[in-house]
Design a protein around this motif. Structure first.
Motif, PDB file in Angstrom:
ATOM      1  N   ARG A 283      62.103  29.369  49.238  1.00  0.00           N
ATOM      2  CA  ARG A 283      62.069  30.403  48.206  1.00  0.00           C
ATOM      3  C   ARG A 283      61.675  29.801  46.855  1.00  0.00           C
ATOM      4  N   TRP A 284      62.100  28.568  46.588  1.00  0.00           N
ATOM      5  CA  TRP A 284      61.662  27.877  45.364  1.00  0.00           C
ATOM      6  C   TRP A 284      60.156  27.661  45.398  1.00  0.00           C
ATOM      7  N   GLN A 285      59.621  27.224  46.553  1.00  0.00           N
ATOM      8  CA  GLN A 285      58.184  27.018  46.683  1.00  0.00           C
ATOM      9  C   GLN A 285      57.421  28.313  46.434  1.00  0.00           C
ATOM     10  N   GLN A 286      57.933  29.414  46.960  1.00  0.00           N
ATOM     11  CA  GLN A 286      57.252  30.699  46.808  1.00  0.00           C
ATOM     12  C   GLN A 286      57.228  31.141  45.355  1.00  0.00           C
ATOM     13  N   VAL A 287      58.310  30.937  44.635  1.00  0.00           N
ATOM     14  CA  VAL A 287      58.332  31.262  43.207  1.00  0.00           C
ATOM     15  C   VAL A 287      57.327  30.402  42.448  1.00  0.00           C
ATOM     16  N   GLU A 288      57.275  29.110  42.796  1.00  0.00           N
ATOM     17  CA  GLU A 288      56.336  28.192  42.154  1.00  0.00           C
ATOM     18  C   GLU A 288      54.887  28.618  42.382  1.00  0.00           C
ATOM     19  N   MET A 289      54.611  29.227  43.546  1.00  0.00           N
ATOM     20  CA  MET A 289      53.251  29.655  43.885  1.00  0.00           C
ATOM     21  C   MET A 289      52.959  31.076  43.414  1.00  0.00           C
ATOM     22  N   GLY A 290      53.917  31.698  42.733  1.00  0.00           N
ATOM     23  CA  GLY A 290      53.726  33.059  42.264  1.00  0.00           C
ATOM     24  C   GLY A 290      53.824  34.088  43.372  1.00  0.00           C
ATOM     25  N   GLU A 291      54.487  33.725  44.471  1.00  0.00           N
ATOM     26  CA  GLU A 291      54.651  34.617  45.613  1.00  0.00           C
ATOM     27  C   GLU A 291      56.032  35.273  45.589  1.00  0.00           C
ATOM     28  N   ARG A 292      56.163  36.327  46.338  1.00  0.00           N
ATOM     29  CA  ARG A 292      57.449  37.002  46.445  1.00  0.00           C
ATOM     30  C   ARG A 292      58.371  36.190  47.375  1.00  0.00           C
ATOM     31  N   PRO A 293      59.564  35.834  46.942  1.00  0.00           N
ATOM     32  CA  PRO A 293      60.483  35.079  47.812  1.00  0.00           C
ATOM     33  C   PRO A 293      60.866  35.888  49.045  1.00  0.00           C
ATOM     34  N   GLN A 294      60.826  35.233  50.195  1.00  0.00           N
ATOM     35  CA  GLN A 294      61.089  35.906  51.462  1.00  0.00           C
ATOM     36  C   GLN A 294      62.561  35.769  51.871  1.00  0.00           C
ATOM     37  N   LYS A 295      62.960  36.643  52.814  1.00  0.00           N
ATOM     38  CA  LYS A 295      64.280  36.551  53.431  1.00  0.00           C
ATOM     39  C   LYS A 295      64.121  35.871  54.791  1.00  0.00           C
ATOM     40  N   TYR A 296      65.127  35.096  55.207  1.00  0.00           N
ATOM     41  CA  TYR A 296      64.983  34.258  56.398  1.00  0.00           C
ATOM     42  C   TYR A 296      66.128  34.450  57.387  1.00  0.00           C
ATOM     43  N   THR A 297      65.888  33.952  58.612  1.00  0.00           N
ATOM     44  CA  THR A 297      66.795  34.208  59.722  1.00  0.00           C
ATOM     45  C   THR A 297      67.187  32.927  60.443  1.00  0.00           C
ATOM     46  N   MET A 298      68.426  32.913  60.915  1.00  0.00           N
ATOM     47  CA  MET A 298      68.909  31.883  61.840  1.00  0.00           C
ATOM     48  C   MET A 298      69.498  32.602  63.059  1.00  0.00           C
ATOM     49  N   ILE A 299      69.173  32.110  64.265  1.00  0.00           N
ATOM     50  CA  ILE A 299      69.705  32.672  65.502  1.00  0.00           C
ATOM     51  C   ILE A 299      70.587  31.634  66.197  1.00  0.00           C
ATOM     52  N   ILE A 300      71.749  32.069  66.656  1.00  0.00           N
ATOM     53  CA  ILE A 300      72.625  31.223  67.479  1.00  0.00           C
ATOM     54  C   ILE A 300      72.736  31.897  68.839  1.00  0.00           C
ATOM     55  N   HIS A 301      72.161  31.268  69.854  1.00  0.00           N
ATOM     56  CA  HIS A 301      72.131  31.832  71.203  1.00  0.00           C
ATOM     57  C   HIS A 301      72.633  30.753  72.157  1.00  0.00           C
ATOM     58  N   ASN A 302      73.927  30.697  72.294  1.00  0.00           N
ATOM     59  CA  ASN A 302      74.546  29.651  73.110  1.00  0.00           C
ATOM     60  C   ASN A 302      75.033  30.186  74.453  1.00  0.00           C
ATOM     61  N   ASP A 303      75.256  31.500  74.528  1.00  0.00           N
ATOM     62  CA  ASP A 303      75.832  32.109  75.731  1.00  0.00           C
ATOM     63  C   ASP A 303      75.450  33.574  75.804  1.00  0.00           C
ATOM     64  N   THR A 304      75.669  34.142  77.005  1.00  0.00           N
ATOM     65  CA  THR A 304      75.467  35.580  77.191  1.00  0.00           C
ATOM     66  C   THR A 304      76.773  36.360  77.126  1.00  0.00           C
ATOM     67  N   GLN A 305      77.907  35.677  77.282  1.00  0.00           N
ATOM     68  CA  GLN A 305      79.192  36.364  77.375  1.00  0.00           C
ATOM     69  C   GLN A 305      79.717  36.776  75.996  1.00  0.00           C
ATOM     70  N   LYS A 306      80.244  37.995  75.932  1.00  0.00           N
ATOM     71  CA  LYS A 306      80.764  38.494  74.660  1.00  0.00           C
ATOM     72  C   LYS A 306      81.978  37.691  74.195  1.00  0.00           C
ATOM     73  N   ALA A 307      82.772  37.223  75.143  1.00  0.00           N
ATOM     74  CA  ALA A 307      83.937  36.410  74.772  1.00  0.00           C
ATOM     75  C   ALA A 307      83.499  35.134  74.069  1.00  0.00           C
ATOM     76  N   ALA A 308      82.410  34.540  74.562  1.00  0.00           N
ATOM     77  CA  ALA A 308      81.882  33.330  73.920  1.00  0.00           C
ATOM     78  C   ALA A 308      81.366  33.646  72.524  1.00  0.00           C
ATOM     79  N   HIS A 309      80.724  34.810  72.371  1.00  0.00           N
ATOM     80  CA  HIS A 309      80.235  35.200  71.046  1.00  0.00           C
ATOM     81  C   HIS A 309      81.392  35.342  70.063  1.00  0.00           C
ATOM     82  N   ALA A 310      82.505  35.883  70.545  1.00  0.00           N
ATOM     83  CA  ALA A 310      83.674  36.052  69.674  1.00  0.00           C
ATOM     84  C   ALA A 310      84.197  34.691  69.212  1.00  0.00           C
TER      85      ALA A 310
END
Length: 573
Positions: A168-195
């Motif tokens: 986002r700092w780089q984008q501001v420096e380049m005169g671009e609109r700062p973007q929003k970003y994502t992280m995914i955690i996919h370790n299991d399929t079970q809901k209990a594990a997600h909890a």
């Protein structure tokens, strides 16, 4: 049917999107002793039976199950009915998007000056197991910032926040609109594990947010490690970096504000609430973390994904399923790659690497026109190489993919020591003749001798994580030297001595750095009509990370005119 007689006389096109998911599905009816199709597959067959003018178009990014189908199902005596053919009559490849980031970016072999060299971050299997079910002896609230069982996930979170701040700092420096970003955690399929993972994440975020507010110095070593890692890849990419202190202040500001959102996603209802009008995950803040399982797979676009913690490690891994899990693939800003990281264990990485080889082999076969001539699909079923009750399942642990430019070799191993190793090497000294060694020539050797050499070398190596497929190496020699396939029952051997490679650099599965520049050039640039077994005598020694005794390292190269081959080693061996 009578109500639509006019429609029956028209030309009709049925399009099955994600054709490997619903259009190919077989269900055993144990109470009736027959095999039926899934509901959607049956409905598609009913539509195809309505008219002779129907064309059936299958669309998928993962066509493996389609090509593993028989030409017809008429010989399936235990099927409820004669199902309509599913195997494609022809294949049309779609062009690759200019902005596509794919498997070659994640699983290629890169020099240190390439930003992709740091994409993969290894996580211990012990950590990923500790995240599967609640166990306060392994992970507790008061130790999340210094517990070995949270090292990888903690690093992933810290690096994600730091990396997004830098982009986002780089984008501001380049005169671009700062973007929003994502992280995914996919370790299991079970809901209990997600909890449980949700609980651990709450502990981690609680600890670092509290530290950011009350004692920032606690976070500085963790941040500095992430900053140095990101600095190396951003610099390799030719990008600019904020100063370390400025980046740290941005990092702290993110933690002190409400800009970091963690969402657990494990049901259809959850996902629908999170999607925008384009069926993309709706990013509400600059830092978005999603924890989930299968629901994050197909049909959902995840924008600006720069961190992916992946721990699914079933006994049998399916190529089509895993490629659908690979949400880091797609149309991505290549500048984002410099701050992108993929966190997984060595065992999972090895299988993902093989899936990428599988994918490339299949695509290249279509591009070259060799699919009908030489791509061989063999699965674990001894008759048709297809599981009758689930022919859409490709069991990756059995599959080996090779082409004329690929090599097969053991990696990530340790050598045996002591008297046992000395005995093995004496046997090899007799099998590998002196006049072969360092002659610079390819020598004709019969298969029986080659197999004796491979068997002896196999006894000299031990594997901590993923065993090497010795059967696959023997099967390839068998296949490409067999008289039925134009061979003469022999192969070529090239033997060299005096290698001094450190064990820390022994993980190159492509074999290119293992061979070295001169040998690699000789092997790849010499026209060979036979498979070639390259035998490299490696010096041992604790200073290089090996046991004391020297050993032989085998590398199998296919004929330079070899047709691509995808096969199941447990059957072929």
């Amino acid at each position: 049917m009578r109500a639509h007689e006019a429609l029956q006389n028209r030309k009709i096109l049925i399009v099955d999107d994600e054709a490997d998911l619903a259009g190919i599905r077989f269900v055993p009816r144990k109470d009736e002793g027959v095999i039926d199709q899934g509901t959607i597959a049956n409905q598609i067959d009913e539509l195809r039976n309505l008219s002779k003018n129907i064309s059936f178009l299958q669309v998928t990014a993962t066509p493996y199950s389609l090509y593993l189908q028989p030409e017809t199902y008429e010989d399936a005596s235990n099927a409820r009915a004669v199902f309509k053919p599913k195997r494609p009559a022809f294949t049309e490849l779609l062009p690759i998007h200019d902005g596509c980031v794919g498997g070659d970016d994640y699983f290629g072999s890169f020099d240190e000056n390439d930003p992709r060299a740091r994409l993969i971050v290894e996580v211990t299997p012990q950590e990923q197991d500790a995240l599967r079910k609640p166990d306060h002896r392994r992970i507790s609230a008061d130790r999340v910032l210094d517990n070995s069982n949270t090292t990888g996930i903690r690093r992933a979170i810290i690096t994600f926040i730091a990396g997004v701040g830098i982009r986002r700092w780089q984008q501001v420096e380049m005169g671009e609109r700062p973007q929003k970003y994502t992280m995914i955690i996919h370790n299991d399929t079970q809901k209990a594990a997600h909890a449980w993972q949700d609980q651990v994440l709450n502990w981690i975020f609680g600890a670092i947010i509290k530290a950011a507010a009350e004692a920032p110095d606690i976070l500085r070593p963790l941040f500095d490690e992430a900053y140095s890692d990101l600095d190396a890849s951003v610099t390799a990419d030719g990008g600019k970096m904020p100063s370390r202190d400025m980046a740290f202040e941005t990092f702290l500001d993110a933690l002190r504000s409400d800009e970091i959102v963690v969402e657990r996603v494990n049901s259809d209802a959850d996902v629908m609430a999170l999607l925008d009008h384009k069926a993309e995950l709706k990013l509400r803040t600059p830092y978005n973390v999603y924890v989930g399982g299968n629901i994050l797979d197909r049909g959902i676009t995840i924008p600006n994904l720069v961190a992916f913690y992946y721990g699914r490690n079933p006994k049998m891994m399916q190529a089509d399923t895993v490629l659908q899990h690979s949400r880091m693939y797609g149309n991505r800003n290549r500048r984002d790659l410099a701050v992108t990281r993929f966190y997984t264990s060595r065992a999972v990485y090895d299988r993902l690497y093989m899936i990428n080889e599988f994918e490339n082999t299949l695509r290249n076969a279509f591009l070259s026109g060799l699919h009908d001539q030489g791509v061989i699909f063999i699965q674990s079923d001894a008759q048709r190489r297809v599981r009758a009750c689930a022919p859409n399942k490709v069991l990756l642990s059995d599959v080996v993919a090779v082409s004329q430019s690929s090599m097969l070799l053991p990696t990530d191993f340790q050598t045996r020591g002591g008297a046992t190793m000395a005995t093995i090497q004496k046997k090899l000294d007799k099998l590998i003749r002196d006049d072969w060694r360092d002659s610079g020539n390819f020598v004709d050797v019969d298969r029986k001798t080659a197999f004796a050499i491979i068997d002896a070398i196999a006894e000299s190596m031990e594997f901590d994580n993923v065993e090497f497929e010795w059967k696959a190496m023997r099967a390839l020699i068998d296949y490409y030297s067999d008289a039925i396939n134009g061979g003469d029952e022999t192969l070529l051997v090239l033997a060299e001595t005096g290698r001094k490679l450190d064990r820390a650099k022994s993980g190159d599965k492509s074999g290119r750095s293992i061979l070295g520049t001169a040998t690699r050039s000789k092997v790849l640039n010499t026209k060979r009509t036979k498979p070639t077994l390259i035998l490299l005598q490696q010096e041992g020694g604790r200073d290089r990370g090996w046991t004391a005794h020297h050993f032989w390292w085998p590398v199998l190269a296919l004929p330079t005119d070899a047709e691509p081959c995808v096969f199941a080693s447990k059957v072929a061996g």
